[in-house]
Scaffold this motif. Structure first.
Motif: not given
Length: 305
Positions: A37, A42-43, A45-46, A54, A87, A286, A289, A293
């Motif tokens: 990961i 991760v960024r 996704v947000t 991914l 993933y 999740a 992640h 985060e």
């Protein structure tokens, strides 16, 4: 096969069943045994305006090869950066991005060491270290940072200072060989440093530059942005440069391969020890992640398909 996906920015990650992909020209189909990961994914996704595949660091066994593949065959164990859906139980890997995994290493070792280690080693090389100098490493407990702490020592650092977000991470960073550990909110970073490797960016750039000795060099490899005042560089004859591993992979493949070999040599010698914070099944992507985060990880966070 199973694959992790999401449908909207910041939306939940979920598993779906899809057919396994087929390798095209120059591609390997890899049965994923471990997936690393990374903060940039991760960024995405947000923050990304549209959902994206991914991708990330994968390691596993080659089960099929596309046309024009010359360096690998079925049964080989490889690791590399997947730009598509990583993933997943199976993922496509470009041959140019693939690296063999030695028999003494596990798939988890490979995803914890190679890509993060290449970033750390590349940023360190860009800092032009000299024997006996003091190194400052921000995000020193991260997947890249914890390797940078160790690599700085292999390149002759006389003193290594690790900077972290939480004082609870200090024992971990000291265990990597750091001489001192500071937190970002400390008034005194126990420096000056001859060079700094910064993985955080943003507001942290100002204190990182301030921590440099006159003539000091800062190498920024974060996706976090940030601004440096020219005056802060001028008064101390300091410098800031950026490092991007993708550029090395595209434009200097021989150097890229040289660094890969150096990492595996240091691993075999025990000079560099990749650390894994946790291993999660695909269904718990999740949770994996969330660890990144929250900046809670000590070392690499890994999915285990």
């Amino acid at each position: 096969m199973r694959r992790v996906r999401y449908e909207s920015t910041g939306g939940p990650l979920f598993l779906e069943e899809v057919p396994a992909p087929r390798p095209g020209p120059g591609e390997l189909l890899v049965r994923c045994e471990a997936v690393g990961i990374t903060l940039p994914v991760v960024r995405k996704v947000t923050e990304a305006p549209e959902p994206t595949a991914l991708g990330g660091e994968i390691a596993g066994e080659v089960v099929a090869v596309g046309a024009d593949v010359t360096r690998f065959r079925t049964g080989d164990r490889v690791t590399g950066l997947c730009f598509g859906h990583g993933y997943a139980d199976f993922a496509l890997l470009q041959e140019a991005m693939a690296s063999p995994v030695p028999g003494t290493a596990s798939a988890v070792d490979a995803v914890a060491l190679v890509r993060s280690g290449l970033v750390a080693l590349g940023a360190l090389t860009a800092a032009r270290p000299e024997p006996g100098e003091t190194a400052l490493v921000t995000a020193a407990a991260s997947g890249v940072g914890h390797l940078a702490v160790q690599l700085a020592r292999t390149r002759g650092a006389g003193r290594v200072v690790g900077a972290v977000s939480d004082p609870a991470k200090a024992p971990f960073v000291r265990g990597l060989g750091a001489d001192a550990v500071v937190t970002y909110t400390d008034d005194d970073w126990d420096t000056p440093a001859d060079y700094a490797l910064d993985a955080v960016g943003g507001d942290l750039l100002t204190p990182a530059v301030a921590a440099l000795a006159p003539g000091g060099r800062l190498v920024a490899y974060s996706s976090g942005g940030g601004t440096v005042r020219a005056y802060d560089l001028l008064v101390g004859a300091k410098s800031v440069s950026g490092f991007q591993l993708a550029r090395i992979a595209r434009e200097r493949p021989a150097l890229y391969e040289e660094w890969r070999q150096e990492l595996w040599r240091l691993f075999a010698e025990g000079a560099v020890r990749p650390a894994v914070h946790g291993e999660f099944p695909l269904a718990e992507a999740a949770r994996a992640h969330a660890v990144i985060e929250s900046r809670a990880n000590l070392g690499k966070v890994v999915l285990r398909p």
